[in-house]
Design a protein around this motif. Structure first.
Motif, PDB file in Angstrom:
ATOM      1  N   PRO A 138     -11.061   9.850  14.618  1.00  0.00           N
ATOM      2  CA  PRO A 138     -10.668  10.477  15.478  1.00  0.00           C
ATOM      3  C   PRO A 138      -9.883   9.890  16.140  1.00  0.00           C
ATOM      4  O   PRO A 138     -10.522   8.609  17.080  1.00  0.00           O
ATOM      5  CB  PRO A 138     -11.138  12.067  16.192  1.00  0.00           C
ATOM      6  CG  PRO A 138     -12.127  11.416  16.334  1.00  0.00           C
ATOM      7  CD  PRO A 138     -12.457  10.658  15.188  1.00  0.00           C
ATOM      8  N   GLY A 139      -8.675  10.389  17.009  1.00  0.00           N
ATOM      9  CA  GLY A 139      -7.521   9.868  17.742  1.00  0.00           C
ATOM     10  C   GLY A 139      -6.435   8.289  17.220  1.00  0.00           C
ATOM     11  O   GLY A 139      -6.157   7.488  18.613  1.00  0.00           O
ATOM     12  N   PHE A 140      -6.086   7.409  15.977  1.00  0.00           N
ATOM     13  CA  PHE A 140      -5.697   6.984  16.302  1.00  0.00           C
ATOM     14  C   PHE A 140      -4.125   7.418  15.598  1.00  0.00           C
ATOM     15  O   PHE A 140      -4.216   6.012  15.485  1.00  0.00           O
ATOM     16  CB  PHE A 140      -6.177   6.013  14.859  1.00  0.00           C
ATOM     17  CG  PHE A 140      -8.076   5.279  15.146  1.00  0.00           C
ATOM     18  CD1 PHE A 140      -7.749   4.058  15.636  1.00  0.00           C
ATOM     19  CD2 PHE A 140      -8.822   5.768  15.263  1.00  0.00           C
ATOM     20  CE1 PHE A 140      -8.785   3.921  16.947  1.00  0.00           C
ATOM     21  CE2 PHE A 140      -9.998   5.503  15.469  1.00  0.00           C
ATOM     22  CZ  PHE A 140     -10.791   3.965  16.359  1.00  0.00           C
ATOM     23  N   GLU A 141      -3.814   8.438  15.361  1.00  0.00           N
ATOM     24  CA  GLU A 141      -3.108   8.448  15.185  1.00  0.00           C
ATOM     25  C   GLU A 141      -1.839   7.978  13.833  1.00  0.00           C
ATOM     26  O   GLU A 141      -0.592   7.801  14.098  1.00  0.00           O
ATOM     27  CB  GLU A 141      -2.198   8.301  15.958  1.00  0.00           C
ATOM     28  CG  GLU A 141      -1.074   9.840  16.535  1.00  0.00           C
ATOM     29  CD  GLU A 141      -0.210   9.232  18.438  1.00  0.00           C
ATOM     30  OE1 GLU A 141       1.368   9.457  17.863  1.00  0.00           O
ATOM     31  OE2 GLU A 141      -0.376   8.340  18.756  1.00  0.00           O
ATOM     32  N   LEU A 142      -2.792   7.514  13.049  1.00  0.00           N
ATOM     33  CA  LEU A 142      -2.402   5.912  12.184  1.00  0.00           C
ATOM     34  C   LEU A 142      -3.221   6.577  10.706  1.00  0.00           C
ATOM     35  O   LEU A 142      -4.173   7.565  10.554  1.00  0.00           O
ATOM     36  CB  LEU A 142      -3.645   4.880  11.883  1.00  0.00           C
ATOM     37  CG  LEU A 142      -2.945   4.540  13.208  1.00  0.00           C
ATOM     38  CD1 LEU A 142      -3.206   2.927  13.713  1.00  0.00           C
ATOM     39  CD2 LEU A 142      -1.097   4.160  12.720  1.00  0.00           C
ATOM     40  N   GLY A 143      -2.917   6.330   9.200  1.00  0.00           N
ATOM     41  CA  GLY A 143      -3.251   7.798   8.191  1.00  0.00           C
ATOM     42  C   GLY A 143      -4.325   6.860   7.791  1.00  0.00           C
ATOM     43  O   GLY A 143      -4.481   5.414   8.248  1.00  0.00           O
ATOM     44  N   ASN A 173      -2.520  -3.246  16.293  1.00  0.00           N
ATOM     45  CA  ASN A 173      -1.307  -3.800  16.816  1.00  0.00           C
ATOM     46  C   ASN A 173      -0.411  -3.548  16.059  1.00  0.00           C
ATOM     47  O   ASN A 173       0.695  -2.545  15.992  1.00  0.00           O
ATOM     48  CB  ASN A 173      -1.940  -4.988  17.950  1.00  0.00           C
ATOM     49  CG  ASN A 173      -2.519  -5.143  18.706  1.00  0.00           C
ATOM     50  OD1 ASN A 173      -2.997  -3.650  19.404  1.00  0.00           O
ATOM     51  ND2 ASN A 173      -2.952  -6.103  19.226  1.00  0.00           N
ATOM     52  N   SER A 174      -0.287  -4.345  14.759  1.00  0.00           N
ATOM     53  CA  SER A 174       0.625  -4.681  14.224  1.00  0.00           C
ATOM     54  C   SER A 174       0.542  -3.216  12.645  1.00  0.00           C
ATOM     55  O   SER A 174       2.005  -2.776  13.058  1.00  0.00           O
ATOM     56  CB  SER A 174       0.045  -5.620  12.981  1.00  0.00           C
ATOM     57  OG  SER A 174       1.109  -5.533  11.771  1.00  0.00           O
ATOM     58  N   GLU A 175      -0.510  -2.254  12.801  1.00  0.00           N
ATOM     59  CA  GLU A 175       0.172  -1.213  12.143  1.00  0.00           C
ATOM     60  C   GLU A 175       0.602  -0.605  13.412  1.00  0.00           C
ATOM     61  O   GLU A 175       2.311   0.928  12.971  1.00  0.00           O
ATOM     62  CB  GLU A 175      -0.729  -0.152  11.835  1.00  0.00           C
ATOM     63  CG  GLU A 175      -2.364  -1.254  11.112  1.00  0.00           C
ATOM     64  CD  GLU A 175      -1.422  -1.327   9.387  1.00  0.00           C
ATOM     65  OE1 GLU A 175      -0.838  -0.644   9.124  1.00  0.00           O
ATOM     66  OE2 GLU A 175      -1.762  -1.988   9.177  1.00  0.00           O
ATOM     67  N   CYS A 176      -0.252   0.086  14.015  1.00  0.00           N
ATOM     68  CA  CYS A 176       1.141   0.545  15.468  1.00  0.00           C
ATOM     69  C   CYS A 176       2.563   0.171  15.483  1.00  0.00           C
ATOM     70  O   CYS A 176       3.320   1.335  15.630  1.00  0.00           O
ATOM     71  CB  CYS A 176       0.857   0.195  16.624  1.00  0.00           C
ATOM     72  SG  CYS A 176      -0.798   1.406  17.093  1.00  0.00           S
ATOM     73  N   VAL A 232       4.906  -0.895  13.298  1.00  0.00           N
ATOM     74  CA  VAL A 232       5.180  -1.420  12.270  1.00  0.00           C
ATOM     75  C   VAL A 232       5.512   0.506  11.640  1.00  0.00           C
ATOM     76  O   VAL A 232       6.345   0.665  11.806  1.00  0.00           O
ATOM     77  CB  VAL A 232       4.662  -2.008  11.128  1.00  0.00           C
ATOM     78  CG1 VAL A 232       5.631  -1.549   9.374  1.00  0.00           C
ATOM     79  CG2 VAL A 232       4.450  -3.978  11.324  1.00  0.00           C
ATOM     80  N   LYS A 233       3.828   1.414  11.653  1.00  0.00           N
ATOM     81  CA  LYS A 233       3.936   2.527  11.145  1.00  0.00           C
ATOM     82  C   LYS A 233       4.645   3.566  11.869  1.00  0.00           C
ATOM     83  O   LYS A 233       4.987   4.511  12.225  1.00  0.00           O
ATOM     84  CB  LYS A 233       2.997   2.662  10.312  1.00  0.00           C
ATOM     85  CG  LYS A 233       2.689   1.900   9.118  1.00  0.00           C
ATOM     86  CD  LYS A 233       1.740   1.619   8.334  1.00  0.00           C
ATOM     87  CE  LYS A 233       1.572   1.101   6.746  1.00  0.00           C
ATOM     88  NZ  LYS A 233       0.885   0.622   6.760  1.00  0.00           N
ATOM     89  N   LEU A 234       3.837   3.300  13.524  1.00  0.00           N
ATOM     90  CA  LEU A 234       4.436   4.941  14.007  1.00  0.00           C
ATOM     91  C   LEU A 234       5.407   4.326  15.021  1.00  0.00           C
ATOM     92  O   LEU A 234       5.977   5.165  15.279  1.00  0.00           O
ATOM     93  CB  LEU A 234       2.515   4.225  15.260  1.00  0.00           C
ATOM     94  CG  LEU A 234       2.102   5.075  16.038  1.00  0.00           C
ATOM     95  CD1 LEU A 234       2.277   6.756  15.047  1.00  0.00           C
ATOM     96  CD2 LEU A 234       0.467   5.121  16.825  1.00  0.00           C
ATOM     97  N   TRP A 235       5.050   3.143  16.053  1.00  0.00           N
ATOM     98  CA  TRP A 235       6.362   3.214  16.597  1.00  0.00           C
ATOM     99  C   TRP A 235       7.704   2.116  16.125  1.00  0.00           C
ATOM    100  O   TRP A 235       9.069   2.437  16.745  1.00  0.00           O
ATOM    101  CB  TRP A 235       5.449   2.126  17.782  1.00  0.00           C
ATOM    102  CG  TRP A 235       4.571   2.708  18.666  1.00  0.00           C
ATOM    103  CD1 TRP A 235       4.620   3.087  18.810  1.00  0.00           C
ATOM    104  CD2 TRP A 235       2.811   1.274  19.376  1.00  0.00           C
ATOM    105  NE1 TRP A 235       3.042   3.585  19.847  1.00  0.00           N
ATOM    106  CE2 TRP A 235       2.635   2.708  19.654  1.00  0.00           C
ATOM    107  CE3 TRP A 235       3.220   0.361  19.154  1.00  0.00           C
ATOM    108  CZ2 TRP A 235       1.577   2.385  20.364  1.00  0.00           C
ATOM    109  CZ3 TRP A 235       2.495  -0.260  19.854  1.00  0.00           C
ATOM    110  CH2 TRP A 235       1.382   0.752  20.741  1.00  0.00           C
TER     111      TRP A 235
END
Ligand SMILES: O=c1ccn([C@@H]2O[C@H](COP(=O)(O)OP(=O)(O)O[C@H]3O[C@H](CO)[C@@H](O)[C@H](O)[C@H]3O)[C@@H](O)[C@H]2O)c(=O)[nH]1
Length: 473
Positions: free
Chosen positions: A178-183, A397-400, A402-405
């Motif tokens: 939990p806690g990643f905010e990514l799928g 870092n890359s996922e954040c 591209v997908k989150l930020w």
């Protein structure tokens, strides 16, 4: 005698540029706040600091010392060499212990007076400073140069291993993380094989060791990592999110910030690229840098080269002499080959003043390996990114980004035509959308560093806590 009563903070980082630089920013901040700070380097890194005199002349409370890391001078110290990496704890510990003991001895006689050490702040990648602090009964804080999310991955691993069948080599369930905010599909692919690898197991051990300290200091900001911070807080006595340190430092030193930006650089920055940037149109240049450690093959570099040239855009490329993984270090031949480009729109340097470069109005995009410092510096400068993650924390870092930020695109293939296409996506039709994304994140970050913001307050709290630490005689 006032000095001998001052709290004395000893700080140590032993390995990478991306770790030493933010820790040094913190050291400068603490010394600006009036604490007596000793920054410990290994002899090897100490020699590489490019502008030590400027730092020491400007900060009378900041002192530098160096210790042996236990290896001969001519050892290559390649961080990808596991024998070297795993051996650092035992090789360097005796020298660090001897140094700390010297700060505990009575300062009588002709020796210059210095306060007794009151606490240690150590890069959390290695646990030997924690062992030393415990043996000598000195308070210690850990410092982390990467994101909170990446640290949280290591805390979830032991639970994952126990919860999954040994023979299951498939990706692990995201509900255990939990806690990643990514799928689930956006998390870097952990499977039983990678979880049990010696490197991951070593990093799990070192991450858990940090929970023995008085607190954890992170170069990050609450708002960007709100989803995982509550989980991490639970494991530590105290948590200080104090990033981005380079911005907090710059805002406190005002006019001296240009000088501070290159502090702790292992290479001398080539300032000619700033003159070249002055001649380029606004937001036209792609800045390309793979940080201080990533290496890649000669053929990959050539694909990058062709993709960059074929994009038709001007670019500034940092090519370290040691970037080639399959050739000799200082492979001058390929370096010269790459210099033969369309001169007016290509600038190649061995090391750039990155914070200044990102802040230049000619920069329109950043092709990066996604080191955490580069991401933070990039958000502050509000530049859309192309992500080319390589190892360690860079995938998450890359996922954040591209997908989150939503202020970057990922480079999914390394052939020249994909590189060219991705560059033109970033600098062309997706530019406006990605610019809005980075502006939005930058605003959130700025709110945290101004007076009353989370990072600003946490620095104050840290300074206050460190002032209270006076070792009992
Ligand atoms: O020409 C250059 C290139 C880089 N830098 C600076 O060097 C630092 C590089 O740091 P980072 O972007 O974090 O990359 P690495 O050097 O690769 O850092 C290592 O450490 C980081 C923090 O733990 C991790 O996020 C990375 O994955 C890991 O490779 C940054 O401050 C840059 O400003 C320069 O000053 N000039």
């Amino acid at each position: 005698m006032e000095m001998v009563d001052q709290p004395h903070v000893v700080m140590i980082s032993v390995l990478l540029q991306g770790h030493v630089k933010p820790l040094l920013c913190l050291a400068e901040l603490l010394s600006e706040a009036g604490l007596f700070v000793t920054f410990v380097n290994t002899h090897h890194n100490h020699k590489r600091f490019s502008n030590l005199p400027e730092i020491t002349n400007n900060l009378p409370n900041l002192h530098f010392v160096s210790i042996s890391d236990g290896l001969p001078d001519d050892h290559p110290r390649d961080s990808f060499d596991l024998e070297y990496f795993f051996g650092i704890n035992s090789a360097t510990k005796p020298y660090f212990k001897e140094l700390i003991l010297s700060y505990l001895r009575d300062n009588s006689g002709d020796a210059p007076l210095q306060p007794r050490v009151s606490c240690i702040i150590a890069d959390g990648v290695f646990s030997f400073p924690i062992d030393v602090a415990e043996e000598l009964e000195i308070p210690i804080f850990s410092f982390i140069a990467h994101s909170a999310r990446y640290l949280w991955e290591y805390f979830t691993i032991p639970k994952l291993i126990h919860g999954v069948d040994d023979h299951d080599h498939h990706l692990l369930p995201s509900d255990a993380m939990p806690g990643f905010e990514l799928g689930r599909n956006d998390l870097p692919g952990f499977n039983m094989e990678t979880l049990n690898s010696p490197v991951v197991q070593f990093l799990v051990g070192e991450s858990l060791a940090m929970t023995r300290t008085s607190g954890l200091i992170l170069n990050t900001i609450d708002d960007l990592e709100a989803s995982c911070l509550p989980y991490i807080t639970h494991h530590f006595r105290k948590l200080y999110t104090v990033g981005p340190l380079h911005v907090l430092l710059n805002s406190r030193v005002g006019d001296r910030s240009q000088l501070m930006a290159s502090h702790g650089s292992f290479w001398k920055s080539d300032q000619n690229c700033m003159t070249w940037l002055d001649s380029q149109p606004s937001r036209s240049v792609l800045y390309v840098s793979f940080g201080s450690v990533v290496k890649t093959s000669c053929s990959n570099l050539l694909e990058f080269w062709h993709g960059l040239v074929d994009s038709g855009r001007p670019f500034l490329w940092v090519l370290r002499r040691d970037v080639i993984s399959d050739g000799k270090e200082s492979n001058g031949e390929i370096y010269e080959e790459l210099q033969k480009g369309p001169k007016e729109r290509v600038c190649i340097v061995e090391w750039a003043p990155q914070e200044q470069v990102l802040g230049h109005s000619a920069i329109g995009g950043f092709l990066t390996h996604c080191g955490w410092n580069s991401i933070l510096e990039n958000i502050v400068a509000r530049v859309p990114m192309i992500c080319w993650p390589n190892w360690g924390d860079q995938s998450i870092n890359s996922e954040c980004v591209v997908k989150l930020w939503k202020f970057g695109v990922e480079l999914d293939a390394k052939d020249r035509s994909s590189i060219e296409k991705t560059i033109n996506t970033l600098m062309g039709h997706q530019r406006e959308e990605l610019q809005l994304g980075v502006d939005r994140i930058a605003k959130r970050l700025e709110d945290g560093i101004h007076e009353g913001g989370s990072s600003y307050n946490n620095v104050e709290m840290l300074v206050g806590d460190l002032r209270k630490m006076k070792l009992l005689e």
